[in-house]
Design a protein around this motif. Structure first.
Motif, PDB file in Angstrom:
ATOM      1  N   ARG A  19       0.839  -1.219   0.000  1.00  0.00           N
ATOM      2  CA  ARG A  19       0.000   0.000   0.000  1.00  0.00           C
ATOM      3  C   ARG A  19       0.868   1.262   0.000  1.00  0.00           C
ATOM      4  O   ARG A  19       0.532   2.260  -0.633  1.00  0.00           O
ATOM      5  CB  ARG A  19      -0.953  -0.020   1.197  1.00  0.00           C
ATOM      6  CG  ARG A  19      -1.932  -1.181   1.085  1.00  0.00           C
ATOM      7  CD  ARG A  19      -2.786  -1.322   2.302  1.00  0.00           C
ATOM      8  NE  ARG A  19      -3.855  -0.330   2.309  1.00  0.00           N
ATOM      9  CZ  ARG A  19      -4.666  -0.124   3.337  1.00  0.00           C
ATOM     10  NH1 ARG A  19      -4.497  -0.809   4.460  1.00  0.00           N
ATOM     11  NH2 ARG A  19      -5.628   0.760   3.257  1.00  0.00           N
ATOM     12  N   GLU A  23       0.916   4.269  -2.839  1.00  0.00           N
ATOM     13  CA  GLU A  23       0.911   5.709  -2.539  1.00  0.00           C
ATOM     14  C   GLU A  23       2.078   6.408  -3.230  1.00  0.00           C
ATOM     15  O   GLU A  23       1.918   7.466  -3.829  1.00  0.00           O
ATOM     16  CB  GLU A  23       1.065   5.897  -1.024  1.00  0.00           C
ATOM     17  CG  GLU A  23      -0.184   6.438  -0.358  1.00  0.00           C
ATOM     18  CD  GLU A  23       0.067   6.585   1.131  1.00  0.00           C
ATOM     19  OE1 GLU A  23      -0.415   5.711   1.852  1.00  0.00           O
ATOM     20  OE2 GLU A  23       0.764   7.560   1.530  1.00  0.00           O
ATOM     21  N   ALA A  28      -4.554   5.005  -6.118  1.00  0.00           N
ATOM     22  CA  ALA A  28      -5.400   4.665  -4.964  1.00  0.00           C
ATOM     23  C   ALA A  28      -5.801   3.196  -5.067  1.00  0.00           C
ATOM     24  O   ALA A  28      -6.670   2.827  -5.859  1.00  0.00           O
ATOM     25  CB  ALA A  28      -6.634   5.562  -4.948  1.00  0.00           C
TER      26      ALA A  28
END
Ligand SMILES: Cc1cc2nc3c(=O)[nH]c(=O)nc-3n(C[C@H](O)[C@H](O)[C@H](O)COP(=O)(O)O)c2cc1C
Length: 450
Positions: A19, A23, A28
């Motif tokens: 994740r 970023e 997203a």
């Protein structure tokens, strides 16, 4: 041996690390640790689907010369059935002798029909044996005409929808309108045999550069009922859907659709008309509404094509031998594909959309898919290469709530290489020794002087 560079090796030991990378590359990534939504029962049309995990259509290139399934084909689908996928989208199957991508592609006719019937029965039985009588996977057969990629067309008879430098530079003749009219009947005849074989649905394949999809981007096809304006370019697809609904009402109709091609206007569908390479979903959105109105009850959203836009089509770490490394981080491609599914699902909330592009995520695809589904971005999560590698993923997810990383696809492109080298496709890494030895033999054959 493929010694192509690896763009950005998958190094993520935890979902958090993945994740953070998303970023960092500015995308997203949907995410929800609670993956139970994937195991929930759902429905397509009036039929139950035991869970929301789909095996995507994946050609094995292992038919008999006349197009019937072989033992290798049956083995593949038996594994998908026993693995627990709620929906199994059977691979590209030709509707015409001269429209096969290769001479090992499935071809459905009254003669090969009984072989397809056994294939469906074996698949369903494998599922029931492991999960009980109530677990009956929904079975879709993908029907296709390979158009400009038809290697079985007699010499000099391969045709194109229109000239498209992004799909090939050969000067091939165009289909006439009358010839295209005749294609509708071939799809109807194939759907009739598919219904007798026991499939729940047929997919009118409209993606990846093959005939029906090629027409969607035929902006430059002049003086034709099948080229130029939107209504002309979408005519063949919509006519086939309507004809199958009218003439074979016992089978449901699905469409696997390219939401964008990734090649600039005037050569691509779902692209901005300013000639930039940016995506414009106005026409795909119109098309999915028309498909819903024509009676299509299931969509599968994809993009690009495997030959010259593979990073859009199937995000990878290692390219196919001899081709370019991915020009973007694979996570960008994954999120683009998921976003396209979400955009189409938003247009037609009543039609379940299968999302594509999850395999690169390895053991982290379930929380990403759960995040997408919970946000309403799709109703089913589709796995292509991931199913070749790890057909038991749905069963493992149900049993332990997570996947085994050492069984996951590693996005190494060897399955695609097997196809390209004229062999039969499968996972050369996780499904060994069968496909690793086939890959080795195919490489040796390709390297040996003829
Ligand atoms: C070996 C191979 C065969 C494929 N065959 C088909 C096919 O028959 N029909 C189709 O629509 N897509 C086909 N695809 C594309 C996959 O269905 C899928 O869209 C793509 O691999 C991206 O999903 P993934 O990331 O889960 O692998 C194929 C892909 C590969 C690698």
């Amino acid at each position: 041996m493929n010694t192509q560079p690896v763009a950005d090796r998958f190094v993520f030991k935890t979902a958090d690390a993945l994740r953070r990378k998303a970023e960092a590359v500015g995308v997203a990534l949907p995410f929800d640790e609670d993956v139970r939504i994937l195991l929930e029962e759902t429905a397509v049309g009036d039929r139950r689907v035991p869970n929301r995990i789909a095996a995507q259509p994946m050609e094995g290139c292992d038919s008999t010369p006349d197009g019937a399934p072989t033992d290798l084909t049956i083995r593949r689908y038996e594994r998908f059935g026993a693995g627990g996928a709620g929906l199994i989208w059977f691979e590209a199957t030709s509707v015409a002798a001269d429209g096969r991508a290769n001479a090992r592609q499935l071809f459905i006719t009254p003669v090969t029909g009984p072989g397809f019937r056994s294939l469906v029965e074996v698949t369903r039985e494998a599922a029931r044996q492991r999960f009980g009588r109530k677990h009956t996977p929904f079975c879709v057969l993908q029907l296709t005409h390979s158009g400009r990629f038809s290697s079985t067309a007699p010499a000099g008879q391969r045709r194109v929808a229109c000239h498209n430098p992004h799909f090939g530079r050969e000067a091939l003749p165009e289909w006439t309108d009358d010839q295209l009219d005749g294609i509708v009947g071939a799809f109807v005849a194939a759907a009739r045999v598919a219904a007798r074989a026991g499939f729940d649905a047929v997919d009118i394949k409209a993606c990846h550069g093959y005939l029906v999809h090629e027409l969607l981007g035929a902006h430059t096809r002049a003086n034709s009922r099948y080229g130029g304006p939107f209504e002309h370019r979408t005519r063949l697809l919509l006519d086939i859907v309507s004809a199958v609904r009218a003439e074979v009402p016992e089978i449901a109709v699905a469409v696997r659709l390219n939401a964008t091609d990734g090649v600039p206007f005037p050569y691509g569908f779902g692209m901005s008309a300013d000639g930039s390479a940016s995506i414009d979903l106005e026409q795909p959105a119109r098309l999915v509404r028309l498909l819903r109105d024509a009676g299509c009850v299931l969509l599968n959203v994809t993009a690009g094509n495997p030959i010259n836009r593979p990073h859009i089509n199937r995000p990878y770490d290692r390219p196919v031998a001899g081709s370019a490394p991915s020009p973007e981080h694979p996570l960008i491609g994954v999120v683009r594909l998921l976003g396209l599914a979400a955009s189409m699902q938003a247009e037609v909330p009543s039609v379940p959309v299968v999302a594509t592009g999850l395999s690169w995520l390895r053991q982290f695809w379930p929380p990403v898919a759960a995040g997408l589904l919970k946000a309403g971005g799709a109703q089913l999560a589709g796995l292509g290469r991931g199913m070749f590698a790890y057909p038991d993923a749905p069963a493992d997810l149900a049993a332990r709530g997570s996947l085994d990383p050492v069984k996951c696809c590693i996005a190494c492109s060897r399955c695609t290489e097997l196809m390209r080298m004229g062999s039969t496709a499968g996972c050369a890494v996780r499904d060994h020794p069968l496909y690793s030895s086939l890959h080795r033999s195919a490489e040796e054959a390709a390297e040996s002087p003829s």
